[in-house]
Design a protein around this motif. Structure first.
Motif, PDB file in Angstrom:
ATOM      1  N   MET A  18      -0.475   7.821  13.553  1.00 48.14           N
ATOM      2  CA  MET A  18      -1.700   7.177  13.116  1.00 48.14           C
ATOM      3  C   MET A  18      -2.885   7.876  13.770  1.00 48.14           C
ATOM      4  SD  MET A  18      -0.760   3.149  13.175  1.00 48.14           S
ATOM      5  CE  MET A  18       0.343   2.502  11.945  1.00 48.14           C
ATOM      6  N   ASN A  19      -3.854   8.227  12.959  1.00 49.38           N
ATOM      7  CA  ASN A  19      -5.069   8.860  13.443  1.00 49.38           C
ATOM      8  C   ASN A  19      -6.184   7.813  13.457  1.00 49.38           C
ATOM      9  OD1 ASN A  19      -6.804  10.964  14.241  1.00 49.38           O
ATOM     10  ND2 ASN A  19      -7.472  11.235  12.123  1.00 49.38           N
ATOM     11  N   ILE A  20      -6.890   7.683  14.576  1.00 51.89           N
ATOM     12  CA  ILE A  20      -7.945   6.680  14.729  1.00 51.89           C
ATOM     13  C   ILE A  20      -9.291   7.382  14.697  1.00 51.89           C
ATOM     14  CG2 ILE A  20      -8.883   4.895  16.241  1.00 51.89           C
ATOM     15  CD1 ILE A  20      -5.946   4.733  17.407  1.00 51.89           C
ATOM     16  N   GLU A  21     -10.144   6.960  13.757  1.00 52.46           N
ATOM     17  CA  GLU A  21     -11.461   7.558  13.582  1.00 52.46           C
ATOM     18  C   GLU A  21     -12.544   6.521  13.897  1.00 52.46           C
ATOM     19  OE1 GLU A  21     -11.542   8.690   9.454  1.00 52.46           O
ATOM     20  OE2 GLU A  21      -9.602   9.687   9.598  1.00 52.46           O
ATOM     21  N   PRO A  22     -13.492   6.849  14.773  1.00 54.57           N
ATOM     22  CA  PRO A  22     -14.599   5.925  15.023  1.00 54.57           C
ATOM     23  C   PRO A  22     -15.580   5.939  13.852  1.00 54.57           C
ATOM     24  CG  PRO A  22     -14.935   7.949  16.240  1.00 54.57           C
ATOM     25  CD  PRO A  22     -13.592   8.075  15.569  1.00 54.57           C
ATOM     26  N   THR A  23     -16.408   4.917  13.785  1.00 56.22           N
ATOM     27  CA  THR A  23     -17.498   4.868  12.807  1.00 56.22           C
ATOM     28  C   THR A  23     -18.804   4.761  13.595  1.00 56.22           C
ATOM     29  OG1 THR A  23     -17.585   2.448  12.613  1.00 56.22           O
ATOM     30  CG2 THR A  23     -15.983   3.607  11.200  1.00 56.22           C
ATOM     31  N   ALA A  24     -19.900   4.651  12.887  1.00 51.77           N
ATOM     32  CA  ALA A  24     -21.202   4.528  13.547  1.00 51.77           C
ATOM     33  C   ALA A  24     -21.397   3.169  14.202  1.00 51.77           C
ATOM     34  CB  ALA A  24     -22.320   4.790  12.539  1.00 51.77           C
ATOM     35  N   ILE A  25     -20.532   2.204  13.907  1.00 51.13           N
ATOM     36  CA  ILE A  25     -20.618   0.865  14.499  1.00 51.13           C
ATOM     37  C   ILE A  25     -19.546   0.752  15.575  1.00 51.13           C
ATOM     38  CG2 ILE A  25     -20.438  -1.609  14.080  1.00 51.13           C
ATOM     39  CD1 ILE A  25     -21.393  -1.072  11.213  1.00 51.13           C
ATOM     40  N   ALA A  26     -19.965   0.472  16.803  1.00 48.80           N
ATOM     41  CA  ALA A  26     -19.023   0.383  17.926  1.00 48.80           C
ATOM     42  C   ALA A  26     -17.911  -0.610  17.621  1.00 48.80           C
ATOM     43  CB  ALA A  26     -19.760  -0.033  19.192  1.00 48.80           C
ATOM     44  N   GLY A  27     -16.674  -0.180  17.816  1.00 47.75           N
ATOM     45  CA  GLY A  27     -15.522  -1.041  17.616  1.00 47.75           C
ATOM     46  C   GLY A  27     -14.965  -1.043  16.208  1.00 47.75           C
ATOM     47  N   VAL A  28     -15.794  -0.686  15.225  1.00 50.51           N
ATOM     48  CA  VAL A  28     -15.289  -0.574  13.848  1.00 50.51           C
ATOM     49  C   VAL A  28     -14.633   0.800  13.743  1.00 50.51           C
ATOM     50  CG1 VAL A  28     -15.869  -0.500  11.393  1.00 50.51           C
ATOM     51  CG2 VAL A  28     -17.045  -2.126  12.907  1.00 50.51           C
ATOM     52  N   LYS A  29     -13.361   0.783  13.392  1.00 46.51           N
ATOM     53  CA  LYS A  29     -12.605   2.030  13.351  1.00 46.51           C
ATOM     54  C   LYS A  29     -11.808   2.112  12.052  1.00 46.51           C
ATOM     55  CE  LYS A  29     -12.010   2.278  18.381  1.00 46.51           C
ATOM     56  NZ  LYS A  29     -13.379   2.454  18.589  1.00 46.51           N
ATOM     57  N   VAL A  30     -11.476   3.332  11.701  1.00 44.13           N
ATOM     58  CA  VAL A  30     -10.612   3.578  10.554  1.00 44.13           C
ATOM     59  C   VAL A  30      -9.321   4.175  11.093  1.00 44.13           C
ATOM     60  CG1 VAL A  30     -10.330   4.824   8.388  1.00 44.13           C
ATOM     61  CG2 VAL A  30     -12.601   3.991   9.067  1.00 44.13           C
ATOM     62  N   VAL A  31      -8.213   3.573  10.711  1.00 41.23           N
ATOM     63  CA  VAL A  31      -6.909   4.073  11.108  1.00 41.23           C
ATOM     64  C   VAL A  31      -6.276   4.709   9.878  1.00 41.23           C
ATOM     65  CG1 VAL A  31      -4.632   3.472  12.000  1.00 41.23           C
ATOM     66  CG2 VAL A  31      -6.667   2.276  12.859  1.00 41.23           C
ATOM     67  N   GLN A  32      -5.904   5.960  10.031  1.00 48.15           N
ATOM     68  CA  GLN A  32      -5.291   6.706   8.931  1.00 48.15           C
ATOM     69  C   GLN A  32      -3.801   6.868   9.227  1.00 48.15           C
ATOM     70  OE1 GLN A  32      -6.805   8.232   5.979  1.00 48.15           O
ATOM     71  NE2 GLN A  32      -4.618   8.161   5.539  1.00 48.15           N
ATOM     72  N   ALA A  33      -2.973   6.259   8.407  1.00 54.81           N
ATOM     73  CA  ALA A  33      -1.529   6.406   8.551  1.00 54.81           C
ATOM     74  C   ALA A  33      -1.087   7.674   7.841  1.00 54.81           C
ATOM     75  CB  ALA A  33      -0.816   5.195   7.956  1.00 54.81           C
ATOM     76  N   THR A  34      -0.044   8.280   8.355  1.00 53.68           N
ATOM     77  CA  THR A  34       0.520   9.466   7.723  1.00 53.68           C
ATOM     78  C   THR A  34       1.753   9.032   6.935  1.00 53.68           C
ATOM     79  OG1 THR A  34      -0.236  10.800   9.581  1.00 53.68           O
ATOM     80  CG2 THR A  34       1.438  11.775   8.149  1.00 53.68           C
ATOM     81  N   PRO A  35       1.673   9.077   5.610  1.00 51.61           N
ATOM     82  CA  PRO A  35       2.828   8.638   4.823  1.00 51.61           C
ATOM     83  C   PRO A  35       3.932   9.688   4.808  1.00 51.61           C
ATOM     84  CG  PRO A  35       1.087   9.386   3.377  1.00 51.61           C
ATOM     85  CD  PRO A  35       0.544   9.459   4.788  1.00 51.61           C
ATOM     86  N   PHE A  36       5.150   9.214   4.625  1.00 49.68           N
ATOM     87  CA  PHE A  36       6.294  10.089   4.420  1.00 49.68           C
ATOM     88  C   PHE A  36       6.734   9.868   2.983  1.00 49.68           C
ATOM     89  CE2 PHE A  36      10.886  10.626   4.127  1.00 49.68           C
ATOM     90  CZ  PHE A  36      10.990  11.964   4.500  1.00 49.68           C
ATOM     91  N   ALA A  37       6.686  10.921   2.182  1.00 52.91           N
ATOM     92  CA  ALA A  37       7.040  10.812   0.767  1.00 52.91           C
ATOM     93  C   ALA A  37       8.193  11.753   0.444  1.00 52.91           C
ATOM     94  CB  ALA A  37       5.830  11.138  -0.099  1.00 52.91           C
ATOM     95  N   ASP A  38       9.080  11.258  -0.397  1.00 51.72           N
ATOM     96  CA  ASP A  38      10.128  12.104  -0.949  1.00 51.72           C
ATOM     97  C   ASP A  38      10.447  11.594  -2.354  1.00 51.72           C
ATOM     98  OD1 ASP A  38      11.843   9.890  -0.669  1.00 51.72           O
ATOM     99  OD2 ASP A  38      12.872  10.703   1.085  1.00 51.72           O
ATOM    100  N   HIS A  39      11.538  12.046  -2.928  1.00 51.77           N
ATOM    101  CA  HIS A  39      11.876  11.692  -4.303  1.00 51.77           C
ATOM    102  C   HIS A  39      12.093  10.186  -4.509  1.00 51.77           C
ATOM    103  CE1 HIS A  39      15.818  11.969  -2.399  1.00 51.77           C
ATOM    104  NE2 HIS A  39      16.279  11.216  -3.388  1.00 51.77           N
ATOM    105  N   ARG A  40      12.355   9.436  -3.434  1.00 51.86           N
ATOM    106  CA  ARG A  40      12.587   7.993  -3.535  1.00 51.86           C
ATOM    107  C   ARG A  40      11.305   7.183  -3.569  1.00 51.86           C
ATOM    108  NH1 ARG A  40      15.701   7.467   1.828  1.00 51.86           N
ATOM    109  NH2 ARG A  40      14.035   8.920   2.289  1.00 51.86           N
ATOM    110  N   GLY A  41      10.224   7.747  -2.988  1.00 54.44           N
ATOM    111  CA  GLY A  41       8.974   7.005  -2.898  1.00 54.44           C
ATOM    112  C   GLY A  41       8.246   7.342  -1.618  1.00 54.44           C
ATOM    113  N   VAL A  42       7.620   6.330  -1.009  1.00 51.33           N
ATOM    114  CA  VAL A  42       6.760   6.531   0.154  1.00 51.33           C
ATOM    115  C   VAL A  42       7.107   5.524   1.236  1.00 51.33           C
ATOM    116  CG1 VAL A  42       4.369   6.517   0.981  1.00 51.33           C
ATOM    117  CG2 VAL A  42       4.880   7.368  -1.301  1.00 51.33           C
ATOM    118  N   PHE A  43       7.097   5.991   2.469  1.00 55.28           N
ATOM    119  CA  PHE A  43       7.235   5.141   3.646  1.00 55.28           C
ATOM    120  C   PHE A  43       5.970   5.324   4.471  1.00 55.28           C
ATOM    121  CE2 PHE A  43       8.080   4.689   8.157  1.00 55.28           C
ATOM    122  CZ  PHE A  43       8.698   3.450   8.216  1.00 55.28           C
TER     123      PHE A  43
END
Length: 183
Positions: A1-26
């Motif tokens: 998970m990558n955590i990105e700050p925003t211009a507002i203190a404490g408000v953050k965006v968390v970017q999950a890294t999906p795992f995808a294959d022929h079955r779908g996404v985790f």
């Protein structure tokens, strides 16, 4: 998970890294170890789920007052939403500013909304579903809200607002005397 700050203190965006294959996404939704820098010792005590059917519908802008103030971690499980956090904290350098993120299952983003910030969203795709992780239990007596269309907030919704609950329409505009929520 990558955590990105925003211009507002404490408000953050968390970017999950999906795992995808022929079955779908985790995708990892939550990991207290990876998010410790965000949750800082808080505990998730309540998890809520919402489904909003119609494009353009708005829910919000909701918060809880101290001592029941809560951090929310919000993720879209289905569809797509425009998710908004508004800083209502007294003495904050970003008081009354807002930050928005497009959340969808496909982009794997989660918005972190700290205590003292209001939260709301607009539906961009039909039947959008959100998962909310809360660090405090819901306490009806501590509930508060600002109007989604409050001119002091100036939120720019990406679509015309098609529907709002009667309850959310009845929230008052912030008065000029409103100086913010105490810590």
């Amino acid at each position: 998970m990558n955590i990105e700050p925003t211009a507002i203190a404490g408000v953050k965006v968390v970017q999950a890294t999906p795992f995808a294959d022929h079955r779908g996404v985790f995708q990892r939704v939550f990991c207290d170890r990876e998010l410790e820098a965000v949750i800082e010792g808080r505990h998730v005590v309540q998890i809520n789920h919402s489904r909003t059917m119609n494009v353009g519908a708005v829910r919000g802008m909701h918060f809880q007052r101290a001592p029941h103030a809560e951090m929310k971690l919000v993720r879209c499980l289905r569809g797509k939403v425009w998710d908004v956090a508004v800083d209502l904290r007294a003495d904050s350098p970003t008081f009354l500013r807002w930050h928005a993120e497009e959340l969808s299952f496909d982009n794997g983003r989660m918005l972190v909304i700290p205590e003292g910030c209001a939260h709301g969203f607009q539906v961009l795709e039909p039947e959008s579903e959100l998962l909310y992780l809360h660090t405090a239990h819901y306490e009806p007596a501590a509930e508060g809200a600002a109007r989604y269309d409050d001119p002091r907030l100036g939120i720019t919704w990406p679509l015309p607002v098609s529907e709002v609950s009667q309850r959310d329409q009845l929230h008052p505009f912030l008065s000029n005397e409103f100086r913010g929520l105490p810590a």
